[in-house]
Design a protein around this motif. Structure first.
Motif, PDB file in Angstrom:
ATOM      1  N   ARG A   1       1.449   5.188  -8.295  1.00 13.66           N
ATOM      2  CA  ARG A   1       2.247   3.965  -8.143  1.00 13.66           C
ATOM      3  C   ARG A   1       3.110   3.670  -9.363  1.00 13.66           C
ATOM      4  O   ARG A   1       4.287   3.293  -9.240  1.00 13.66           O
ATOM      5  CB  ARG A   1       1.330   2.769  -7.856  1.00 13.66           C
ATOM      6  CG  ARG A   1       2.111   1.470  -7.570  1.00 13.66           C
ATOM      7  CD  ARG A   1       1.179   0.301  -7.354  1.00 13.66           C
ATOM      8  NE  ARG A   1       0.312   0.519  -6.212  1.00 13.66           N
ATOM      9  CZ  ARG A   1       0.644   0.225  -4.947  1.00 13.66           C
ATOM     10  NH1 ARG A   1       1.835  -0.290  -4.679  1.00 13.66           N
ATOM     11  NH2 ARG A   1      -0.206   0.445  -3.973  1.00 13.66           N
TER      12      ARG A   1
ATOM     13  N   ALA B   1       4.293   6.177   2.125  1.00 14.66           N
ATOM     14  CA  ALA B   1       4.185   7.561   2.586  1.00 14.66           C
ATOM     15  C   ALA B   1       4.555   7.682   4.055  1.00 14.66           C
ATOM     16  O   ALA B   1       5.279   8.606   4.455  1.00 14.66           O
ATOM     17  CB  ALA B   1       2.757   8.070   2.348  1.00 14.66           C
ATOM     18  N   GLN B   2       4.087   6.748   4.860  1.00 16.89           N
ATOM     19  CA  GLN B   2       4.390   6.784   6.287  1.00 16.89           C
ATOM     20  C   GLN B   2       5.889   6.645   6.528  1.00 16.89           C
ATOM     21  O   GLN B   2       6.472   7.362   7.348  1.00 16.89           O
ATOM     22  CB  GLN B   2       3.632   5.677   7.011  1.00 16.89           C
ATOM     23  CG  GLN B   2       3.830   5.664   8.520  1.00 16.89           C
ATOM     24  CD  GLN B   2       3.024   4.570   9.204  1.00 16.89           C
ATOM     25  OE1 GLN B   2       2.590   3.615   8.564  1.00 16.89           O
ATOM     26  NE2 GLN B   2       2.825   4.708  10.503  1.00 16.89           N
TER      27      GLN B   2
ATOM     28  N   THR C   1       1.424  13.507  -1.530  1.00 17.94           N
ATOM     29  CA  THR C   1       2.740  13.962  -1.972  1.00 17.94           C
ATOM     30  C   THR C   1       3.357  12.979  -2.957  1.00 17.94           C
ATOM     31  O   THR C   1       4.044  13.382  -3.904  1.00 17.94           O
ATOM     32  CB  THR C   1       3.672  14.158  -0.762  1.00 17.94           C
ATOM     33  OG1 THR C   1       3.081  15.093   0.137  1.00 17.94           O
ATOM     34  CG2 THR C   1       5.029  14.672  -1.193  1.00 17.94           C
TER      35      THR C   1
ATOM     36  N   SER D   1       2.694  12.715   3.047  1.00 24.50           N
ATOM     37  CA  SER D   1       1.334  12.251   2.799  1.00 24.50           C
ATOM     38  C   SER D   1       1.290  11.437   1.511  1.00 24.50           C
ATOM     39  O   SER D   1       2.165  11.565   0.647  1.00 24.50           O
ATOM     40  CB  SER D   1       0.373  13.438   2.677  1.00 24.50           C
ATOM     41  OG  SER D   1       0.645  14.172   1.499  1.00 24.50           O
ATOM     42  N   LYS D   2       0.263  10.601   1.379  1.00 27.93           N
ATOM     43  CA  LYS D   2       0.072   9.856   0.136  1.00 27.93           C
ATOM     44  C   LYS D   2      -0.092  10.806  -1.046  1.00 27.93           C
ATOM     45  O   LYS D   2       0.380  10.523  -2.152  1.00 27.93           O
ATOM     46  CB  LYS D   2      -1.147   8.941   0.269  1.00 27.93           C
ATOM     47  CG  LYS D   2      -1.415   8.075  -0.945  1.00 27.93           C
ATOM     48  CD  LYS D   2      -2.620   7.184  -0.710  1.00 27.93           C
ATOM     49  CE  LYS D   2      -2.988   6.388  -1.964  1.00 27.93           C
ATOM     50  NZ  LYS D   2      -4.175   5.528  -1.730  1.00 27.93           N
TER      51      LYS D   2
ATOM     52  N   PRO E   1       0.827  -1.218   0.000  1.00 21.23           N
ATOM     53  CA  PRO E   1       0.000   0.000   0.000  1.00 21.23           C
ATOM     54  C   PRO E   1       0.857   1.263   0.000  1.00 21.23           C
ATOM     55  O   PRO E   1       1.854   1.353   0.724  1.00 21.23           O
ATOM     56  CB  PRO E   1      -0.804  -0.118   1.298  1.00 21.23           C
ATOM     57  CG  PRO E   1      -0.867  -1.588   1.570  1.00 21.23           C
ATOM     58  CD  PRO E   1       0.455  -2.128   1.101  1.00 21.23           C
ATOM     59  N   LEU E   2       0.473   2.234  -0.807  1.00 18.74           N
ATOM     60  CA  LEU E   2       1.228   3.475  -0.862  1.00 18.74           C
ATOM     61  C   LEU E   2       1.195   4.219   0.467  1.00 18.74           C
ATOM     62  O   LEU E   2       2.085   5.024   0.752  1.00 18.74           O
ATOM     63  CB  LEU E   2       0.695   4.367  -1.987  1.00 18.74           C
ATOM     64  CG  LEU E   2       0.971   3.893  -3.414  1.00 18.74           C
ATOM     65  CD1 LEU E   2       0.464   4.924  -4.417  1.00 18.74           C
ATOM     66  CD2 LEU E   2       2.455   3.620  -3.637  1.00 18.74           C
ATOM     67  N   GLU E   3       0.174   3.962   1.275  1.00 16.37           N
ATOM     68  CA  GLU E   3       0.124   4.584   2.601  1.00 16.37           C
ATOM     69  C   GLU E   3       1.347   4.195   3.429  1.00 16.37           C
ATOM     70  O   GLU E   3       1.872   5.009   4.203  1.00 16.37           O
ATOM     71  CB  GLU E   3      -1.150   4.175   3.336  1.00 16.37           C
ATOM     72  CG  GLU E   3      -2.430   4.787   2.792  1.00 16.37           C
ATOM     73  CD  GLU E   3      -2.994   4.030   1.598  1.00 16.37           C
ATOM     74  OE1 GLU E   3      -4.059   4.434   1.100  1.00 16.37           O
ATOM     75  OE2 GLU E   3      -2.368   3.030   1.175  1.00 16.37           O
ATOM     76  N   LYS E   4       1.805   2.943   3.271  1.00 14.39           N
ATOM     77  CA  LYS E   4       2.986   2.494   4.020  1.00 14.39           C
ATOM     78  C   LYS E   4       4.243   3.199   3.517  1.00 14.39           C
ATOM     79  O   LYS E   4       5.136   3.534   4.304  1.00 14.39           O
ATOM     80  CB  LYS E   4       3.135   0.982   3.904  1.00 14.39           C
ATOM     81  CG  LYS E   4       2.082   0.197   4.668  1.00 14.39           C
ATOM     82  CD  LYS E   4       2.412  -1.285   4.684  1.00 14.39           C
ATOM     83  CE  LYS E   4       1.425  -2.067   5.534  1.00 14.39           C
ATOM     84  NZ  LYS E   4       1.757  -3.509   5.604  1.00 14.39           N
TER      85      LYS E   4
END
Length: 202
Positions: free
Chosen positions: A63, A46-47, A55, A52-53, A41-44
């Motif tokens: 992706r 970004a974290q 960004t 932020s996603k 996941p792109l959230e991971k």
């Protein structure tokens, strides 16, 4: 004149921030893709990058753009090194080295299996890696058959199918212990060797 309080950051500052964000995203993506594959996941990402996603989308377009930006470091560099080294190995031993190295890369790098399975066909970089890998398969199988290192009926299509089956098993199945995995690699090699390989080239 002193800048007014609350004034917008200067353009050089904005460019520096953007570069820093891009490098943080690239570094986080390389680590995440190598460890968990291209579907993480792109959230991971970004974290891990501290952004932020949104960004990621602003800097890379999503992706696919991110994959194209880092796939050389994640997969291509190591795969191409395997291909080049294989060309330096003697004809009889070449296919054994190549298949063992490819299966090792599949075990260690989940992203490599995503490349083999063409999980993101809209990534031009990913598809180029597939093209180079396919040509290498054809080259090495042809040379191995000519040298007698392979059973004469074994084809590049057979190798491709075996590698894809392994990619699916590793991506969607239970990952076996490394010792068991390597033992099965030896069984596979024993099954496809030709007479010259079985006799040690004699």
């Amino acid at each position: 004149m002193r800048a007014m309080a609350g004034a917008a950051p200067s353009e050089p500052r904005l460019r520096a921030d953007a570069r820093r964000n891009s490098e943080q995203i690239r570094s986080a993506a390389i680590g995440a893709f190598q460890g968990q594959g291209l579907t993480v996941p792109l959230e991971k990402v970004a974290q891990a990058a501290g952004v932020s996603k949104a960004t990621i989308f602003n800097r890379f377009g999503g992706r696919i753009g991110l994959i194209d930006a880092v796939i050389e470091e994640v997969v291509a560099r190591e795969l191409f090194a395997v291909i080049e080294h294989t060309r330096s190995v003697g004809a009889v031993e070449r296919i054994a080295y190549y298949l063992t190295a490819i299966r090792d890369l599949q075990y260690r790098q989940p992203a490599f299996n995503d490349v083999l399975l063409q999980t993101y066909p809209h990534s031009r970089q990913l598809m180029e890696i597939c093209r180079v890998g396919s040509e290498a398969n054809e080259e090495f199988i042809a040379a191995a058959r000519a040298s007698g290192a392979l059973r004469p009926e074994f084809t590049a299509g057979d190798l491709h199918a075996l590698v894809l089956d392994n990619a699916l098993a590793l991506k969607h199945g239970t990952r076996p212990p490394r010792d068991d995995y390597d033992r099965r690699t030896m069984y596979l090699l024993d099954g496809i060797r030709g007479r010259s390989a079985a006799s040690g080239g004699r």
